[in-house]
Design a protein around this motif. Structure first.
Motif, PDB file in Angstrom:
ATOM      1  N   PHE A  93       3.883  -1.186  -8.266  1.00 34.07           N
ATOM      2  CA  PHE A  93       2.729  -1.928  -8.741  1.00 34.07           C
ATOM      3  C   PHE A  93       2.428  -3.166  -7.905  1.00 34.07           C
ATOM      4  CE2 PHE A  93       1.845   0.890 -11.887  1.00 34.07           C
ATOM      5  CZ  PHE A  93       2.904   1.145 -12.740  1.00 34.07           C
ATOM      6  N   ASN A  94       3.377  -3.597  -7.088  1.00 35.49           N
ATOM      7  CA  ASN A  94       3.089  -4.691  -6.173  1.00 35.49           C
ATOM      8  C   ASN A  94       2.316  -4.204  -4.955  1.00 35.49           C
ATOM      9  OD1 ASN A  94       4.217  -6.711  -7.663  1.00 35.49           O
ATOM     10  ND2 ASN A  94       6.218  -6.621  -6.661  1.00 35.49           N
ATOM     11  N   ASN A  95       2.245  -2.883  -4.791  1.00 37.09           N
ATOM     12  CA  ASN A  95       1.518  -2.317  -3.662  1.00 37.09           C
ATOM     13  C   ASN A  95       0.793  -1.075  -4.147  1.00 37.09           C
ATOM     14  OD1 ASN A  95       0.518  -1.359  -1.289  1.00 37.09           O
ATOM     15  ND2 ASN A  95       2.485  -1.171  -0.234  1.00 37.09           N
ATOM     16  N   ILE A  96      -0.431  -1.257  -4.646  1.00 35.22           N
ATOM     17  CA  ILE A  96      -1.177  -0.164  -5.269  1.00 35.22           C
ATOM     18  C   ILE A  96      -1.416   0.978  -4.293  1.00 35.22           C
ATOM     19  CG2 ILE A  96      -3.487  -1.022  -4.740  1.00 35.22           C
ATOM     20  CD1 ILE A  96      -2.328   0.467  -8.092  1.00 35.22           C
ATOM     21  N   ASP A  97      -1.456   0.668  -2.988  1.00 37.84           N
ATOM     22  CA  ASP A  97      -1.699   1.714  -1.997  1.00 37.84           C
ATOM     23  C   ASP A  97      -0.501   2.643  -1.830  1.00 37.84           C
ATOM     24  OD1 ASP A  97      -4.249   0.846  -1.432  1.00 37.84           O
ATOM     25  OD2 ASP A  97      -3.569  -0.563   0.095  1.00 37.84           O
ATOM     26  N   SER A  98       0.640   2.264  -2.399  1.00 40.92           N
ATOM     27  CA  SER A  98       1.845   3.069  -2.231  1.00 40.92           C
ATOM     28  C   SER A  98       2.141   3.969  -3.425  1.00 40.92           C
ATOM     29  CB  SER A  98       3.056   2.146  -1.989  1.00 40.92           C
ATOM     30  OG  SER A  98       2.892   1.440  -0.787  1.00 40.92           O
ATOM     31  N   LEU A  99       1.186   4.121  -4.327  1.00 40.31           N
ATOM     32  CA  LEU A  99       1.417   4.965  -5.503  1.00 40.31           C
ATOM     33  C   LEU A  99       1.747   6.399  -5.105  1.00 40.31           C
ATOM     34  CD1 LEU A  99      -1.223   3.865  -8.152  1.00 40.31           C
ATOM     35  CD2 LEU A  99       1.243   3.956  -8.426  1.00 40.31           C
ATOM     36  N   LEU A 100       1.134   6.855  -4.024  1.00 41.09           N
ATOM     37  CA  LEU A 100       1.406   8.213  -3.551  1.00 41.09           C
ATOM     38  C   LEU A 100       2.136   8.152  -2.217  1.00 41.09           C
ATOM     39  CD1 LEU A 100      -1.944   9.982  -4.429  1.00 41.09           C
ATOM     40  CD2 LEU A 100       0.247  10.252  -5.549  1.00 41.09           C
ATOM     41  N   GLU A 101       3.370   7.681  -2.240  1.00 44.16           N
ATOM     42  CA  GLU A 101       4.154   7.556  -1.029  1.00 44.16           C
ATOM     43  C   GLU A 101       4.719   8.904  -0.617  1.00 44.16           C
ATOM     44  OE1 GLU A 101       7.041   4.774  -2.346  1.00 44.16           O
ATOM     45  OE2 GLU A 101       5.937   3.042  -1.596  1.00 44.16           O
ATOM     46  N   ASP A 102       5.215   8.939   0.606  1.00 44.76           N
ATOM     47  CA  ASP A 102       5.897  10.131   1.081  1.00 44.76           C
ATOM     48  C   ASP A 102       7.107  10.390   0.195  1.00 44.76           C
ATOM     49  OD1 ASP A 102       6.464  11.378   4.372  1.00 44.76           O
ATOM     50  OD2 ASP A 102       7.433  12.036   2.541  1.00 44.76           O
ATOM     51  N   VAL A 103       7.379  11.685  -0.029  1.00 43.77           N
ATOM     52  CA  VAL A 103       8.503  12.066  -0.882  1.00 43.77           C
ATOM     53  C   VAL A 103       9.810  11.472  -0.366  1.00 43.77           C
ATOM     54  CG1 VAL A 103       9.857  14.020  -1.733  1.00 43.77           C
ATOM     55  CG2 VAL A 103       7.384  14.187  -1.605  1.00 43.77           C
ATOM     56  N   ASP A 104       9.964  11.371   0.954  1.00 44.74           N
ATOM     57  CA  ASP A 104      11.211  10.859   1.516  1.00 44.74           C
ATOM     58  C   ASP A 104      11.449   9.411   1.104  1.00 44.74           C
ATOM     59  OD1 ASP A 104      10.723  12.659   4.623  1.00 44.74           O
ATOM     60  OD2 ASP A 104      11.723  13.251   2.765  1.00 44.74           O
ATOM     61  N   ASP A 105      10.379   8.647   0.876  1.00 44.34           N
ATOM     62  CA  ASP A 105      10.488   7.247   0.508  1.00 44.34           C
ATOM     63  C   ASP A 105      10.499   7.052  -1.000  1.00 44.34           C
ATOM     64  OD1 ASP A 105       8.250   6.523   3.218  1.00 44.34           O
ATOM     65  OD2 ASP A 105      10.440   6.486   3.204  1.00 44.34           O
ATOM     66  N   SER A 106       9.930   7.959  -1.751  1.00 39.82           N
ATOM     67  CA  SER A 106       9.831   7.834  -3.196  1.00 39.82           C
ATOM     68  C   SER A 106      10.172   9.172  -3.847  1.00 39.82           C
ATOM     69  CB  SER A 106       8.406   7.398  -3.581  1.00 39.82           C
ATOM     70  OG  SER A 106       8.295   7.267  -4.978  1.00 39.82           O
ATOM     71  N   PRO A 107      11.445   9.387  -4.211  1.00 35.62           N
ATOM     72  CA  PRO A 107      11.870  10.675  -4.773  1.00 35.62           C
ATOM     73  C   PRO A 107      11.110  11.015  -6.046  1.00 35.62           C
ATOM     74  CG  PRO A 107      13.753   9.299  -4.189  1.00 35.62           C
ATOM     75  CD  PRO A 107      12.535   8.439  -4.079  1.00 35.62           C
ATOM     76  N   TYR A 108      11.015  12.317  -6.324  1.00 36.22           N
ATOM     77  CA  TYR A 108      10.393  12.756  -7.558  1.00 36.22           C
ATOM     78  C   TYR A 108      11.193  12.227  -8.733  1.00 36.22           C
ATOM     79  CZ  TYR A 108       8.156  16.051  -4.366  1.00 36.22           C
ATOM     80  OH  TYR A 108       7.458  16.610  -3.335  1.00 36.22           O
ATOM     81  N   PHE A 109      10.501  11.997  -9.841  1.00 36.06           N
ATOM     82  CA  PHE A 109      11.121  11.369 -10.992  1.00 36.06           C
ATOM     83  C   PHE A 109      11.843  12.382 -11.872  1.00 36.06           C
ATOM     84  CE2 PHE A 109      10.460   9.635 -15.415  1.00 36.06           C
ATOM     85  CZ  PHE A 109      11.490   8.731 -15.336  1.00 36.06           C
ATOM     86  N   CYS A 110      13.178  12.403 -11.773  1.00 37.27           N
ATOM     87  CA  CYS A 110      14.023  13.153 -12.711  1.00 37.27           C
ATOM     88  C   CYS A 110      13.566  14.597 -12.894  1.00 37.27           C
ATOM     89  CB  CYS A 110      14.006  12.425 -14.049  1.00 37.27           C
ATOM     90  SG  CYS A 110      15.312  12.908 -15.178  1.00 37.27           S
ATOM     91  N   VAL A 111      13.675  15.411 -11.857  1.00 36.00           N
ATOM     92  CA  VAL A 111      13.183  16.788 -11.935  1.00 36.00           C
ATOM     93  C   VAL A 111      14.285  17.793 -11.634  1.00 36.00           C
ATOM     94  CG1 VAL A 111      10.829  16.149 -11.317  1.00 36.00           C
ATOM     95  CG2 VAL A 111      12.444  16.820  -9.521  1.00 36.00           C
ATOM     96  N   SER A 112      14.095  19.011 -12.119  1.00 36.89           N
ATOM     97  CA  SER A 112      15.004  20.107 -11.831  1.00 36.89           C
ATOM     98  C   SER A 112      14.684  20.690 -10.456  1.00 36.89           C
ATOM     99  CB  SER A 112      14.859  21.200 -12.890  1.00 36.89           C
ATOM    100  OG  SER A 112      13.555  21.760 -12.824  1.00 36.89           O
ATOM    101  N   SER A 113      15.543  21.590  -9.992  1.00 37.18           N
ATOM    102  CA  SER A 113      15.316  22.239  -8.693  1.00 37.18           C
ATOM    103  C   SER A 113      14.014  23.030  -8.690  1.00 37.18           C
ATOM    104  CB  SER A 113      16.484  23.179  -8.366  1.00 37.18           C
ATOM    105  OG  SER A 113      17.685  22.465  -8.243  1.00 37.18           O
ATOM    106  N   GLN A 114      13.691  23.665  -9.814  1.00 33.53           N
ATOM    107  CA  GLN A 114      12.465  24.462  -9.897  1.00 33.53           C
ATOM    108  C   GLN A 114      11.218  23.571  -9.883  1.00 33.53           C
ATOM    109  OE1 GLN A 114      15.040  24.726 -12.046  1.00 33.53           O
ATOM    110  NE2 GLN A 114      15.807  26.822 -11.952  1.00 33.53           N
ATOM    111  N   GLU A 115      11.274  22.460 -10.611  1.00 29.15           N
ATOM    112  CA  GLU A 115      10.151  21.520 -10.599  1.00 29.15           C
ATOM    113  C   GLU A 115       9.950  20.959  -9.196  1.00 29.15           C
ATOM    114  OE1 GLU A 115      10.155  18.727 -14.225  1.00 29.15           O
ATOM    115  OE2 GLU A 115      12.134  19.676 -14.265  1.00 29.15           O
ATOM    116  N   LYS A 116      11.044  20.651  -8.539  1.00 25.02           N
ATOM    117  CA  LYS A 116      10.975  20.101  -7.179  1.00 25.02           C
ATOM    118  C   LYS A 116      10.309  21.085  -6.224  1.00 25.02           C
ATOM    119  CE  LYS A 116      13.879  17.727  -3.781  1.00 25.02           C
ATOM    120  NZ  LYS A 116      14.158  18.563  -2.627  1.00 25.02           N
ATOM    121  N   LEU A 117      10.617  22.371  -6.375  1.00 26.12           N
ATOM    122  CA  LEU A 117       9.989  23.396  -5.536  1.00 26.12           C
ATOM    123  C   LEU A 117       8.469  23.369  -5.688  1.00 26.12           C
ATOM    124  CD1 LEU A 117      12.145  26.648  -5.845  1.00 26.12           C
ATOM    125  CD2 LEU A 117      11.463  25.492  -3.722  1.00 26.12           C
TER     126      LEU A 117
END
Length: 208
Positions: A93-117
């Motif tokens: 929220f301190n950087n609104i432009d970063s809401l959709l960052e690269d996955v490598d920089d911002s991991p998916y939030f608490c997901v299973s292997s299937q969701e990640k796929l």
């Protein structure tokens, strides 16, 4: 900014939907690569079931979340996902432009292997920042599944939604009142429509 994405050319996947991937998602999701998952996801749109408006369980992130939660309750050896540090929200929220960052920089939030796929397949199609680089989904509900796991809709508010030329724009507001637009390409759903449905789908709508 994510730049290594590949737009979806649907005819490329017309003959590539493979039913066997269902079993592999259940037993060995870690052995499925992104291109195979893309073929399974976008190839499904050429089936009669898709034309009838059906999205199978294996293409639903919510299904896998609920299914793995049930396994976790029944199986004490199930490894829970790691809850991310709250400071990630603050940085977001301190950087609104970063809401959709690269996955490598911002991991998916608490997901299973299937969701990640499924997330990786969708993420491979664009960055969601402009209509030209919209994230490609096959169903409107996939938009919300994606948002919940990547942009974290639980700490944002959807204030407006509009569709034009098959591109769905979601306007999200954070706690400070700042707006971020996320674009999804839902054009395939409009292109295929629904069998046995008299109502004509419109790709130019606006709502709040």
């Amino acid at each position: 900014m994510k730049t290594n994405f590949k737009r979806v050319n649907y005819p490329e996947y017309k003959e590539m939907y493979d039913e066997d991937i269902k079993a592999r998602m259940e037993t060995a999701p870690e052995n499925i690569d992104i291109e195979t998952m893309r073929a399974f996801l976008y190839g499904y749109t050429f089936t009669k079931e898709y034309a009838n408006g059906k999205i199978p369980d294996e293409l639903s992130m919510d299904y896998w979340e609920e299914r793995n939660l049930e396994i976790g309750i029944e199986n004490p050896n199930f490894e829970d996902c790691e809850i991310p540090d709250v400071s990630k929200y603050i940085r977001t929220f301190n950087n609104i432009d970063s809401l959709l960052e690269d996955v490598d920089d911002s991991p998916y939030f608490c997901v299973s292997s299937q969701e990640k796929l499924l997330l990786e397949a969708i993420d491979s199609t664009g960055d969601g920042k402009t209509p030209e680089t919209a994230l490609c989904v096959i169903d409107v509900h996939q938009e919300y599944e994606y948002i919940q796991r990547v942009v974290r809709l639980s700490v944002l508010q959807l204030v407006k939604q509009s569709v034009k030329n098959g591109i769905d724009c979601l306007e999200l507001e954070d706690f400070d009142g700042r707006i971020e637009k996320v674009y999804f390409d839902i054009s395939r759903r409009f292109e295929v429509g629904y069998l046995n449905q008299s109502t004509t789908l419109s790709s130019d709508t606006e709502g709040t």
